[in-house]
Design a protein around this motif. Structure first.
Motif, short mmCIF file in Angstrom:
data_model
loop_
_atom_site.label_atom_id
_atom_site.label_comp_id
_atom_site.label_asym_id
_atom_site.label_seq_id
_atom_site.Cartn_x
_atom_site.Cartn_y
_atom_site.Cartn_z
N LEU A 1 0.82 -1.21 0.00
CA LEU A 1 0.00 0.00 0.00
C LEU A 1 0.86 1.26 0.00
N ILE A 2 1.93 1.25 0.76
CA ILE A 2 2.81 2.42 0.82
C ILE A 2 3.48 2.65 -0.53
N ALA A 3 4.01 1.60 -1.13
CA ALA A 3 4.67 1.74 -2.43
C ALA A 3 3.68 2.15 -3.51
N PHE A 4 2.47 1.59 -3.44
CA PHE A 4 1.43 1.94 -4.41
C PHE A 4 1.05 3.41 -4.28
N SER A 5 0.92 3.89 -3.06
CA SER A 5 0.48 5.27 -2.82
C SER A 5 1.57 6.29 -3.11
N THR A 6 2.82 5.92 -2.84
CA THR A 6 3.93 6.86 -3.00
C THR A 6 4.67 6.70 -4.31
N GLY A 7 4.51 5.55 -4.98
CA GLY A 7 5.19 5.33 -6.26
C GLY A 7 6.66 5.01 -6.12
N THR A 8 7.10 4.67 -4.93
CA THR A 8 8.52 4.36 -4.74
C THR A 8 8.71 3.16 -3.83
N SER A 9 9.42 2.17 -4.33
CA SER A 9 9.74 1.01 -3.50
C SER A 9 10.91 1.33 -2.56
N TRP A 10 11.88 2.13 -3.03
CA TRP A 10 13.02 2.46 -2.18
C TRP A 10 12.58 3.27 -0.98
N GLY A 11 11.66 4.21 -1.18
CA GLY A 11 11.13 4.97 -0.05
C GLY A 11 10.41 4.08 0.94
N SER A 12 9.71 3.08 0.42
CA SER A 12 9.01 2.12 1.29
C SER A 12 10.01 1.28 2.08
N PHE A 13 11.10 0.90 1.44
CA PHE A 13 12.16 0.17 2.16
C PHE A 13 12.64 1.00 3.35
N ALA A 14 12.96 2.27 3.07
CA ALA A 14 13.53 3.13 4.11
C ALA A 14 12.55 3.34 5.27
N LEU A 15 11.25 3.42 4.95
CA LEU A 15 10.25 3.63 5.99
C LEU A 15 9.99 2.38 6.81
N LEU A 16 9.81 1.26 6.14
CA LEU A 16 9.28 0.07 6.82
C LEU A 16 10.33 -0.91 7.34
N LEU A 17 11.51 -0.96 6.74
CA LEU A 17 12.50 -1.92 7.24
C LEU A 17 12.84 -1.66 8.71
N HIS B 1 4.95 -2.24 -8.63
CA HIS B 1 4.45 -2.80 -9.89
C HIS B 1 3.08 -2.26 -10.26
N CYS B 2 2.23 -2.07 -9.27
CA CYS B 2 0.84 -1.68 -9.52
C CYS B 2 0.66 -0.18 -9.66
N SER B 3 1.59 0.61 -9.16
CA SER B 3 1.39 2.05 -9.08
C SER B 3 1.59 2.75 -10.42
N PRO B 4 0.61 3.56 -10.85
CA PRO B 4 0.78 4.33 -12.09
C PRO B 4 1.82 5.43 -11.98
N ILE B 5 2.15 5.84 -10.75
CA ILE B 5 3.12 6.93 -10.57
C ILE B 5 4.51 6.41 -10.26
N SER B 6 4.73 5.11 -10.39
CA SER B 6 6.05 4.53 -10.15
C SER B 6 6.97 4.80 -11.34
N ASP B 7 8.21 5.20 -11.05
CA ASP B 7 9.14 5.48 -12.15
C ASP B 7 9.49 4.22 -12.93
N THR B 8 9.60 3.07 -12.26
CA THR B 8 9.92 1.84 -13.00
C THR B 8 8.75 1.41 -13.88
N THR B 9 7.52 1.67 -13.44
CA THR B 9 6.36 1.39 -14.29
C THR B 9 6.41 2.26 -15.54
#
Length: 521
Positions: free
Chosen positions: A395-411, A442-450
């Motif tokens: 949910l965090i990665a989908f909402s923010t469009g960043t997996s790296w930011g989610s790593f930094a927040l949740l790890l 993967h699901c986020s339309p605002i993700s740079d990798t998408t």
């Protein structure tokens, strides 16, 4: 409104608008305006100033150039120019003709693309932009839709990078893992040892790779992808007419002297030069000698992509000279090739700039922090923790469009929860963070990798989002079952077996109608 439930509204508004209207730039613009208004408590002047600052921050940072973003933008334009020149020189056509004689089936073309994506694990940006360019001639020949190509590219980019210790992702994740282990005084294993132990626990990676392989082998599609594939098979048009937003580099004049080397050599040079510059910038960043992984951790990947792209571009121009000397192409084609290459990437760059802008504002709004706090403060059974962490990371990665930011927040939060409940679950929970973040990304339309996977495959951005979404959800359901099993049994391997069983069930569930089977042969 920051770091509260209200912080969910702007990103969700942008995402819902993108999915409903298919007008990406307008939807991102609305999300940017909403984010700024929420941050400033609807002070219009302050909101305008904040939006201008966020947009300026894409290009400028701390009084200087934001080299990461600028180098990525330049690399995208360079790749567009290289692709256009390869098409002009006939390299794309020659490679497609050569591969079509060796790859006889649509399944073979898709598996070839999967293997190529797995092989280029150094960086997800490099993977997303390169694999589609190389595989496109053969997938086009076999009438594989651009949406399917983008899905394969995206499914073999981040999922492979996140389990590769020698990659830009691996280096970043190792740093975060090391911080978590140090915080909780865990000395049973090093950060690298923990990373390697977490690889089999990253269930979404295995589910996502398994789903894309099952789809390729069974040659059966569902959801919006089925429509795209049926259209490509029936008409030979790999993109629906109303979805062609990019300039097709293969649609212009083509030299009759085109050979495979016109495509292969620039791509090989791009790969070797980029790897070389990654190593060089990594060594420069070290204060003393270090291992290969620490070198990758200090590397400036965006600068390396830019420099590697320049070397490949110069190589492409040298190959172009042969066609000029033989009077197959002219100076007019040269300048037109540069212009068309840049124009072909403009839509993607504009989307990427707005995605970076809204990501900055969402970060200031504290959307990810709010969701992370929800996880941290939840009072739930520890057996459910890996599954819950996986969902929340998604949910965090989908909402923010960043997996790296989610790593930094949740790890760090996952580490704290494990320390307070059941320390033996710390590695599975850290792995669940990585898996969930890749799923949400993967699901986020605002993700740079998408965005970049669609760009590299010359696929409409929203076509890629909508066609990939059902497959990503299926992979997430399978991975979620694995995390539930892991939580209740305490066994990673039983959880992995559940993932495998889920893929087997998917394989035998998907059945192609006889008429469709005959059509695809």
């Amino acid at each position: 409104m920051a770091e509260s439930i209200w912080s969910l509204i702007p990103p969700l508004l942008a995402i819902i608008m993108v999915l409903l209207t298919r007008r990406v730039l307008i939807s991102l613009g609305v999300g940017i305006v909403a984010s700024a208004l929420f941050i400033t408590h609807f002070q219009v002047i302050d909101s305008l100033d904040l939006m201008l600052g966020a947009l300026t921050g894409v290009f400028l940072e701390n009084g200087g150039l934001n080299t990461w973003n600028v180098y990525i933008i330049f690399f995208i334009f360079i790749l567009g120019i290289i692709t256009n020149f390869v098409g002009l020189m006939g390299g794309t056509r020659a490679f497609g003709d050569w591969m079509i004689r060796r790859v006889k089936t649509r399944m073979g073309a898709q598996i070839m693309t999967i293997l190529l994506g797995i092989a280029l694990f150094i960086d997800d940006y490099f993977n997303s932009l390169t694999v589609g360019q190389v595989a496109r001639p053969i997938t086009d020949k076999h009438r594989i839709s651009r949406a399917k190509l983008a899905y394969i590219v995206d499914s073999t980019a981040a999922p492979v990078c996140v389990i590769a210790p020698v990659s830009s992702w691996g280096a970043y994740i190792l740093g975060l893992i090391g911080m978590v282990l140090t915080t909780h005084q865990i000395v049973d294993y090093t950060e690298l040892g923990a990373f390697l132990l977490m690889i089999p626990m990253n269930f979404y990676v295995w589910a996502a790779l398994g789903v894309v392989l099952v789809i390729a082998i069974r040659q059966v599609d569902f959801g919006p992808m089925k429509k795209h594939e049926a259209h490509a098979l029936k008409t030979g048009e790999v993109s629906p007419p109303d979805s062609k937003t990019f300039i097709d580099p293969d649609s212009g004049p083509t030299s009759s002297l085109g050979k495979m080397v016109d495509l292969i050599v620039p791509i090989i040079v791009l790969f070797i030069a980029t790897i070389g510059f990654i190593f060089w910038t990594g060594v420069q960043g070290l204060e003393e000698k270090g291992s290969l992984i620490t070198i990758f951790g200090e590397a400036d990947v965006s600068k390396s992509l830019f420099y590697g792209g320049l070397i490949s571009l110069l190589t492409t121009f040298l190959f172009y000279l042969r066609h000029v000397i033989k009077d197959q192409l002219s100076g007019g084609h040269f300048f037109g090739g540069i212009l068309n290459g840049i124009k072909s990437m403009l839509p993607a760059v504009m989307i990427l700039i707005l995605a970076w802008t809204i990501t900055d504002l969402i970060d200031q709004l504290g959307t990810g922090t709010f969701l992370a706090d929800v996880v941290k403060n939840s009072n739930i059974s520890f057996a459910l923790l890996p599954f819950i962490i996986f969902i929340m990371a998604g949910l965090i990665a989908f909402s923010t469009g960043t997996s790296w930011g989610s790593f930094a927040l949740l790890l760090p939060i996952a580490g704290q929860i494990a320390a307070a409940t059941h320390m033996e679950l710390i590695l599975p929970m850290l792995a669940a963070v990585l898996a969930g973040a890749v799923f949400g990304d993967h699901c986020s339309p605002i993700s740079d990798t998408t965005i970049l996977s669609a760009t590299g495959s010359n696929c409409h951005h929203i076509d890629h989002v909508m066609t990939q979404l059902p497959y990503s959800i299926v992979a997430a359901v399978i991975a979620g079952a694995g995390y539930l099993t892991l939580g209740f049994t305490g066994s990673v391997w039983i959880g992995l077996i559940i993932v495998f069983v889920g893929l087997v069930v998917l394989y035998f569930t998907l059945k192609k109608p006889e008429s469709e089977d005959c059509m695809s042969r």
